[in-house]
Write an enzyme that holds these catalytic residues in place. Sequence first.
Site, PDB file in Angstrom:
ATOM      1  CG  ASP A  69      -2.063  -0.964   1.113  1.00 50.27           C
ATOM      2  OD1 ASP A  69      -2.103  -1.697   0.113  1.00 50.27           O
ATOM      3  OD2 ASP A  69      -2.906  -1.006   2.036  1.00 50.27           O
ATOM      4  NE  ARG A  94      14.282  -5.824 -15.084  1.00 56.45           N
ATOM      5  CZ  ARG A  94      13.887  -6.818 -14.291  1.00 56.45           C
ATOM      6  NH1 ARG A  94      14.596  -7.153 -13.239  1.00 56.45           N
ATOM      7  NH2 ARG A  94      12.785  -7.488 -14.550  1.00 56.45           N
ATOM      8  CG  HIS A 139       8.401  -7.081 -11.787  1.00 54.64           C
ATOM      9  ND1 HIS A 139       9.761  -6.935 -11.985  1.00 54.64           N
ATOM     10  CD2 HIS A 139       8.295  -7.859 -10.686  1.00 54.64           C
ATOM     11  CE1 HIS A 139      10.442  -7.574 -11.058  1.00 54.64           C
ATOM     12  NE2 HIS A 139       9.575  -8.153 -10.245  1.00 54.64           N
ATOM     13  CD  GLU A 184      12.342 -13.775 -11.364  1.00 57.58           C
ATOM     14  OE1 GLU A 184      11.516 -14.275 -10.583  1.00 57.58           O
ATOM     15  OE2 GLU A 184      13.515 -13.509 -11.033  1.00 57.58           O
ATOM     16  CG  ASN A 324      15.775 -11.632 -13.071  1.00 52.47           C
ATOM     17  OD1 ASN A 324      16.429 -10.799 -13.705  1.00 52.47           O
ATOM     18  ND2 ASN A 324      14.546 -11.403 -12.650  1.00 52.47           N
ATOM     19  CE1 TYR A 326      17.205 -12.671  -8.236  1.00 58.22           C
ATOM     20  CE2 TYR A 326      18.314 -11.729  -6.348  1.00 58.22           C
ATOM     21  CZ  TYR A 326      17.419 -11.610  -7.394  1.00 58.22           C
ATOM     22  OH  TYR A 326      16.755 -10.428  -7.589  1.00 58.22           O
ATOM     23  CD  GLU A 393      15.055  -9.270 -10.366  1.00 59.03           C
ATOM     24  OE1 GLU A 393      15.084 -10.072  -9.419  1.00 59.03           O
ATOM     25  OE2 GLU A 393      14.004  -8.895 -10.911  1.00 59.03           O
TER      26      GLU A 393
HETATM   27  C1  NOJ Z   1      12.868 -11.885  -8.485  1.00 59.59           C
HETATM   28  C2  NOJ Z   1      11.887 -10.796  -8.750  1.00 59.59           C
HETATM   29  O1  NOJ Z   1      11.921 -10.326 -10.055  1.00 59.59           O
HETATM   30  C3  NOJ Z   1      11.912  -9.675  -7.741  1.00 59.59           C
HETATM   31  O2  NOJ Z   1      10.651  -9.090  -7.764  1.00 59.59           O
HETATM   32  C4  NOJ Z   1      12.274 -10.228  -6.377  1.00 59.59           C
HETATM   33  O3  NOJ Z   1      12.152  -9.276  -5.381  1.00 59.59           O
HETATM   34  C5  NOJ Z   1      13.686 -10.749  -6.440  1.00 59.59           C
HETATM   35  N1  NOJ Z   1      13.811 -11.740  -7.483  1.00 59.59           N
HETATM   36  C6  NOJ Z   1      14.190 -11.350  -5.128  1.00 59.59           C
HETATM   37  O4  NOJ Z   1      13.402 -12.434  -4.785  1.00 59.59           O
END
Ligand code: NOJ
Length: 491
Positions: A69, A94, A139, A184, A324, A326, A393
Amino acid sequence: MEYLYILCLLAPCYATLNNKKFPDDFMFGTATSSYQVEGAWNEDGKGENIWDRLLHTNPNFTVNGDNGDITCNSYHKYKEDVALVKELNVTHYRFSLAWARILPNGHVDQINEAGVQYYKNLITELRANNIEPFVTIYHWDLPQTLQDEGGWPNSNIVDAFVDYARLCFQLFGDEVKYWMTFNEPKNTCWQGYGAGTKAPGIKAAGIEDYLCSHNLLKAHAKAWHVYDEEFRATQKGQVGIVIDSNWWEPSTNSSDDLEASETKLQFTFGWYAHPIFIGDYPKVMKNNIRRRSLAQGYTKSRLPEFTPEEIEFIKGTADFLGVNMYSSALVTPVENHDVNAIGYEADSEVRDWLSENWKRGASPWLVVTPWGVQKLLRWIKEQYDNPRIIITENGYSDYDGTLDDVDRIDYIQQYLSSVRDAMDEDGVDVFGYTVWSLMDNLEWVYGFTNKFGLYNVDFNSPNRTRTAKKSVGVYQNIIRTRCLVDDCIDS
Ligand code: NOJ
């Protein structure tokens, strides 16, 4: 370089970092998304989206009942955000457009001028500061009205998205040169309509997640063709897509585990990249899902089929590929799998888990495995004939948003080093890297408890005060020197 990372468990990793300069035109950036940072959920004519609805009606969906919010209040503080982006000295920022802020009911018959103006202001502010806007069109924040019409599993969504994308090109395309249709898709579809862990929270695994992806791929391709035919000549921009994946590490060197890794890569990355870069879904997906569907009593595969015309239409629709990345996981085939289990994960017949030896972030899925990014990039290069890639990302989460974020610094340095290794040793065509995130924000179901920001945000202050963490200085230095160590050699 991979064996050197083992040393990182025992000693500081500095000595193991790649010592080649990043090319002069390499882009360093940072990222956010609309629902996670904007707030102003019902201001100035914005329509309700699926996250607004889900978290208002079901606050237990997130930790502490957190929602978007207000979150970072970027709708009102965008100038301050751009000043932070500027301070970082990055080349690009981005961010994503909130569909319901521009089109409150999802359709183009009703345009919300205030929402359009917000994004025009943001883009103008970025350009005035010499920062390249990288714009994600979607997104995860679907207008609720479109969900009421069936959402992504309903094929009507394709044209609704394409109308919206065309409008975005018309409105912002003079100033935006890098577009990403979707962020994603796997998490849009599998988490949104399969596992039900993201909005709209529907649990129809192995059915609606496949329908969602099918429509999403058609929508992506159609939007790319619209840009190509109607805008490219005058606007001279590029349209890509952002696909996410872990690196799926075979748990042993056995051929079964190697095959499990390949299968899992196809089920995650290939699900979207194969239709776009090669044509049609990956064979292993088509075969597994069909075999299992028939055994389960369906008359045809739960994975929808593309027509030959659709396969051709989708093929070749990315000017660049956003990745992306991680984390990683170990994989092995599921033994004695239950053929009656209906679901995307069951369909892969692969099981995955995290090694206890890997350092963890706050996010339960996040393990620090920098070597994985080189392996994933190498795999992408080989699979898809060396596409132009930008890491859209990559980042590290902690619980407390500490300003002394040494773990984040270590993570960014090591992953960037592995990206540089991939460019250097494997010839992967990576043209940029983007830290998630500019600032702490609403991390979906984990609310404000998983913090990824380079800047800390004080969610207890009405002002949502932003404060630089130690990683800001380190990232600024990397960008200034284009180098991860004290003395780099030229690339
Ligand atoms: C993927 C997503 O695109 C993003 O919205 C999210 O916060 C990050 N990775 C971390 O999880």
